[in-house]
Design an enzyme around this catalytic site. Structure first.
Site, mmCIF file in Angstrom:
data_model
loop_
_atom_site.group_PDB
_atom_site.id
_atom_site.type_symbol
_atom_site.label_atom_id
_atom_site.label_comp_id
_atom_site.label_asym_id
_atom_site.label_seq_id
_atom_site.Cartn_x
_atom_site.Cartn_y
_atom_site.Cartn_z
ATOM 1 N N LYS A 22 3.056 -4.417 -5.546
ATOM 2 C CA LYS A 22 1.612 -4.679 -5.463
ATOM 3 C C LYS A 22 1.030 -4.141 -4.161
ATOM 4 O O LYS A 22 0.021 -3.437 -4.167
ATOM 5 C CB LYS A 22 1.374 -6.185 -5.552
ATOM 6 N N ASN A 23 1.653 -4.479 -3.037
ATOM 7 C CA ASN A 23 1.017 -4.149 -1.763
ATOM 8 C C ASN A 23 1.084 -2.654 -1.428
ATOM 9 O O ASN A 23 0.350 -2.191 -0.556
ATOM 10 C CB ASN A 23 1.591 -5.015 -0.638
ATOM 11 N N ARG A 93 -8.112 -8.812 -1.267
ATOM 12 C CA ARG A 93 -7.922 -8.509 0.140
ATOM 13 C C ARG A 93 -7.854 -7.010 0.418
ATOM 14 O O ARG A 93 -8.418 -6.493 1.375
ATOM 15 C CB ARG A 93 -6.608 -9.182 0.568
ATOM 16 N N CYS A 117 -6.403 -14.221 -1.033
ATOM 17 C CA CYS A 117 -5.847 -15.561 -0.850
ATOM 18 C C CYS A 117 -6.370 -16.207 0.426
ATOM 19 O O CYS A 117 -6.534 -15.532 1.444
ATOM 20 C CB CYS A 117 -4.323 -15.486 -0.755
ATOM 21 N N ARG A 122 -8.309 -14.263 8.612
ATOM 22 C CA ARG A 122 -7.720 -12.953 8.307
ATOM 23 C C ARG A 122 -8.610 -11.865 8.915
ATOM 24 O O ARG A 122 -9.302 -11.135 8.206
ATOM 25 C CB ARG A 122 -7.560 -12.768 6.796
ATOM 26 N N PRO A 123 -8.603 -11.746 10.254
ATOM 27 C CA PRO A 123 -9.470 -10.766 10.896
ATOM 28 C C PRO A 123 -9.029 -9.332 10.596
ATOM 29 O O PRO A 123 -7.872 -9.100 10.221
ATOM 30 C CB PRO A 123 -9.307 -11.064 12.390
ATOM 31 N N ILE A 124 -9.964 -8.370 10.757
ATOM 32 C CA ILE A 124 -9.588 -6.959 10.594
ATOM 33 C C ILE A 124 -9.970 -6.160 11.851
ATOM 34 O O ILE A 124 -10.265 -4.981 11.780
ATOM 35 C CB ILE A 124 -10.184 -6.322 9.314
ATOM 36 N N ASP A 125 -9.958 -6.854 12.997
ATOM 37 C CA ASP A 125 -10.344 -6.187 14.250
ATOM 38 C C ASP A 125 -9.451 -4.990 14.577
ATOM 39 O O ASP A 125 -9.907 -4.002 15.156
ATOM 40 C CB ASP A 125 -10.318 -7.193 15.407
ATOM 41 N N GLN A 126 -8.174 -5.037 14.190
ATOM 42 C CA GLN A 126 -7.267 -3.922 14.508
ATOM 43 C C GLN A 126 -7.567 -2.690 13.643
ATOM 44 O O GLN A 126 -7.403 -1.558 14.088
ATOM 45 C CB GLN A 126 -5.800 -4.336 14.337
ATOM 46 N N ASP A 306 5.740 -13.650 2.640
ATOM 47 C CA ASP A 306 5.418 -13.677 1.208
ATOM 48 C C ASP A 306 6.541 -14.270 0.355
ATOM 49 O O ASP A 306 6.389 -14.406 -0.865
ATOM 50 C CB ASP A 306 5.068 -12.267 0.710
ATOM 51 N N ILE A 328 3.097 -15.911 10.647
ATOM 52 C CA ILE A 328 2.108 -14.867 10.303
ATOM 53 C C ILE A 328 0.756 -15.499 9.927
ATOM 54 O O ILE A 328 -0.277 -15.111 10.448
ATOM 55 C CB ILE A 328 2.600 -13.990 9.119
ATOM 56 N N ARG A 398 -2.997 -11.976 -9.990
ATOM 57 C CA ARG A 398 -3.359 -10.913 -9.056
ATOM 58 C C ARG A 398 -2.138 -10.097 -8.638
ATOM 59 O O ARG A 398 -2.272 -8.922 -8.290
ATOM 60 C CB ARG A 398 -3.998 -11.516 -7.788
HETATM 61 N N1 EPU Z 1 -4.312 -9.615 12.138
HETATM 62 C C1 EPU Z 1 -5.284 -9.613 13.098
HETATM 63 N N2 EPU Z 1 -6.172 -8.574 13.148
HETATM 64 C C2 EPU Z 1 -6.118 -7.553 12.246
HETATM 65 C C3 EPU Z 1 -5.131 -7.553 11.255
HETATM 66 C C4 EPU Z 1 -4.229 -8.606 11.214
HETATM 67 O O1 EPU Z 1 -5.367 -10.534 13.926
HETATM 68 O O2 EPU Z 1 -6.958 -6.640 12.345
HETATM 69 C C5 EPU Z 1 -3.328 -10.704 12.089
HETATM 70 C C6 EPU Z 1 -3.454 -11.539 10.812
HETATM 71 O O3 EPU Z 1 -4.407 -12.560 10.961
HETATM 72 C C7 EPU Z 1 -2.038 -12.058 10.632
HETATM 73 C C8 EPU Z 1 -1.167 -10.918 11.176
HETATM 74 O O4 EPU Z 1 -2.024 -10.148 12.014
HETATM 75 O O5 EPU Z 1 -1.837 -13.193 11.419
HETATM 76 C C9 EPU Z 1 -0.553 -10.013 10.145
HETATM 77 O O6 EPU Z 1 -1.559 -9.548 9.243
HETATM 78 P P1 EPU Z 1 -1.390 -8.175 8.437
HETATM 79 O O7 EPU Z 1 -2.529 -7.304 8.785
HETATM 80 O O8 EPU Z 1 -0.005 -7.665 8.624
HETATM 81 O O9 EPU Z 1 -1.569 -8.688 6.948
HETATM 82 P P2 EPU Z 1 -2.436 -8.041 5.792
HETATM 83 O O10 EPU Z 1 -2.390 -6.565 5.850
HETATM 84 O O11 EPU Z 1 -3.778 -8.697 5.709
HETATM 85 C C10 EPU Z 1 -0.422 -7.847 4.158
HETATM 86 C C11 EPU Z 1 -0.142 -8.274 2.749
HETATM 87 C C12 EPU Z 1 0.070 -9.789 2.715
HETATM 88 C C13 EPU Z 1 1.236 -10.139 3.650
HETATM 89 C C14 EPU Z 1 0.971 -9.612 5.059
HETATM 90 C C15 EPU Z 1 2.127 -9.822 6.009
HETATM 91 C C16 EPU Z 1 -1.423 -6.675 1.498
HETATM 92 C C17 EPU Z 1 -2.595 -6.386 0.635
HETATM 93 N N3 EPU Z 1 -1.285 -7.922 1.912
HETATM 94 O O12 EPU Z 1 -1.606 -8.530 4.532
HETATM 95 O O13 EPU Z 1 0.457 -10.068 1.382
HETATM 96 O O14 EPU Z 1 1.388 -11.546 3.702
HETATM 97 O O15 EPU Z 1 0.690 -8.191 4.993
HETATM 98 O O16 EPU Z 1 3.280 -9.217 5.520
HETATM 99 O O17 EPU Z 1 -0.614 -5.800 1.777
HETATM 100 C C18 EPU Z 1 0.716 -11.377 -0.538
HETATM 101 O O18 EPU Z 1 1.114 -10.350 -1.108
HETATM 102 O O19 EPU Z 1 0.802 -12.519 -1.047
HETATM 103 C C19 EPU Z 1 0.105 -11.250 0.784
HETATM 104 C C20 EPU Z 1 -0.654 -12.195 1.316
#
Ligand code: EPU
Length: 419
Positions: A22-23, A93, A117, A122-126, A306, A328, A398
């Site tokens: 999926k991811n 997401r 979820c 779940r910030p996206i600042d990075q 996960d 995480i 999903r």
């Molecule tokens: N984070 C930030 N800023 C950012 C991005 C992330 O602070 O700009 C923090 C998050 O809040 C979190 C950590 O960094 O604490 C890791 O977040 P990451 O960006 O790695 O997660 P993601 O890309 O939002 C993906 C998977 C998730 C999985 C995580 C960790 C997808 C679509 N989602 O999320 O999958 O838990 O990586 O491995 O790829 C799931 O499949 O059930 C799921 C939630």
């Protein structure tokens, strides 16, 4: 509203074949926007997040043909719209990958704030930091993220944390940028390697995916015209491994990359069950009551967040008291309250949860609080005495393809009914 009715106390036995990841799929589909032409994507999991991704691309002007239940032909030649429908993006997401993909292709993106979820903040600042380093201006207005650039120029980006989403998004955005981009402290999850492999197959020049430094040499265009097969889903494989252990069953899990599951394999052996690898297959069986352990979730190659809820079910019936530390996500223990309704003895406090192992669980009405919680509660229903009714199936749909069918083939008494 659909619900699953699960009659429990089943030892799972037999074979299950794992679907595509999926991811990886939810990043590869928007990344096709970088291609000037068509491509074929195979081994796609047929799940609602994938179907929504395809619908969004069609709204942007792409032509998508399902040429099998797990294969699409995507032609992005005529994509000209850079604003994705806000309501669709907020459904899941991974819509954040539309920002990197549209920015890379058109130098302009307008995408609704991502949903998905509820796992806490779940910030996206990075992601935004990366786009800005490439020369984009990013603003948030009226529920949309708007990214704009005259041109994108390669740059060095150090991620504050190894974010999966930011690593993939910046990688996608930099494929067609001028010059070289370096992503430092990159995440190393298998789906990052898979997205890089897809882009390279289509004509990109990405090196180092799977390590913590990724180098993207910008290319003028991606010609596409090739077929790419999505990597098997290591989280789905792990879910069935843990289901085999929790149910004291005997399951052969086919079509997986065993290297991606080493950390889980070690944990399963540590708690007293058995794992044997054979090429692309993993055989998992368990004859005794499993033992306690401690686990901390970490970025790959550490124990995946996960799979944390699915392991939680196993530990809820293991001998002794186990501790899980979730590093995480801040709200990934919501499932423990549902498990307690089934007789588990779990205390969740902040980032830790304490699992006092009970002899067995008993069926109850429970709610999937998120995708992996839903998978965990299916396992709980399968091992519990009596009947479990599981609600909020949209979370499960999903991310898992034909999940009840796959469990039924392993002997589970599980059916979906509409109320
Ligand atoms: N984070 C930030 N800023 C950012 C991005 C992330 O602070 O700009 C923090 C998050 O809040 C979190 C950590 O960094 O604490 C890791 O977040 P990451 O960006 O790695 O997660 P993601 O890309 O939002 C993906 C998977 C998730 C999985 C995580 C960790 C997808 C679509 N989602 O999320 O999958 O838990 O990586 O491995 O790829 C799931 O499949 O059930 C799921 C939630």
């Amino acid at each position: 509203m659909d619900k699953l009715i699960i009659n429990g106390k089943t030892k799972l036995k037999g074979e299950v074949t794992i679907s595509g990841a999926k991811n990886a799929a939810v990043a590869i589909i928007p990344a096709t926007l970088l291609i000037n032409g068509f491509c074929i994507i195979d081994n796609l999991p047929n799940i609602s997040d994938v179907r929504i991704s395809c619908k969004i691309l069609e709204k942007l002007g792409a032509k998508i043909d399902w040429i099998g239940s797990n294969t699409i032909k995507v032609d992005t030649t005529n994509v000209c719209i850079t604003k994705s429908p806000i309501a669709m993006a907020s459904k899941f997401r991974a819509s954040y990958y539309l920002i990197g993909s549209l920015l890379g292709r058109c130098k302009h993106a307008e995408v609704g704030l991502p949903g998905g979820c509820n796992l806490g903040a779940r910030p996206i600042d990075q992601h935004i930091k990366g786009f800005e380093a490439l020369g984009a201006k990013v603003t948030v207005a009226n529920g949309n993220i708007i990214a704009d650039a005259d041109k994108l120029v390669g740059s060095s980006i150090y991620l504050d944390m190894a974010s999966v989403g930011a690593t993939i998004n910046v990688m996608i955005a930099s494929v067609l940028a001028e010059g070289t981009t370096i992503i430092d402290n990159a995440a190393k999850e298998p789906h990052i390697v898979d997205v890089a492999n897809f882009l390279n197959t289509m004509g990109a020049d990405i090196r180092g995916a799977g390590t913590d430094v990724i180098k993207v040499n910008g290319v003028k265009e991606l010609k596409g015209g090739k077929t790419y097969s999505v990597v098997p889903d290591q989280i789905e494989a792990g879910t069935f491994m843990l289901a085999a252990v929790a149910s004291k069953g005997d399951v052969l899990i086919k079509n997986c990359i065993t290297k991606h599951l080493e950390c889980l394999k070690a944990k399963i052996i540590e708690i007293g069950a058995n794992v044997e690898e054979d090429g692309d297959n993993i055989h998992v069986w368990c004859n005794t009551r499993t033992k306690r352990t401690n686990v901390k979730t970490l970025p790959y190659p550490g124990f995946p967040t996960d799979l944390q809820p699915q392991l939680g079910v196993t530990l809820s019936i293991s001998e002794g008291t186990s501790v899980i530390n979730e590093s995480i996500w801040e709200s990934r223990f919501q499932y423990t309250e549902e498990l307690n309704k089934m007789g588990a003895k779990i205390t969740a406090q902040g980032k830790s949860a304490f699992f006092e192992g009970v002899e067995s669980l008993s069926g109850a009405p429970v709610y999937a609080t998120d995708l992996r919680a839903g998978a965990a509660l299916i396992i709980a229903g399968i091992i519990a005495e009596g009947t479990t009714e599981l609600y909020n199936l949209e979370h499960i749909d999903r991310g898992y393809e034909n999940i009840e069918e796959k469990f039924r083939k392993l002997g589970a008494d599980i059916k979906r009914v509409s109320e």
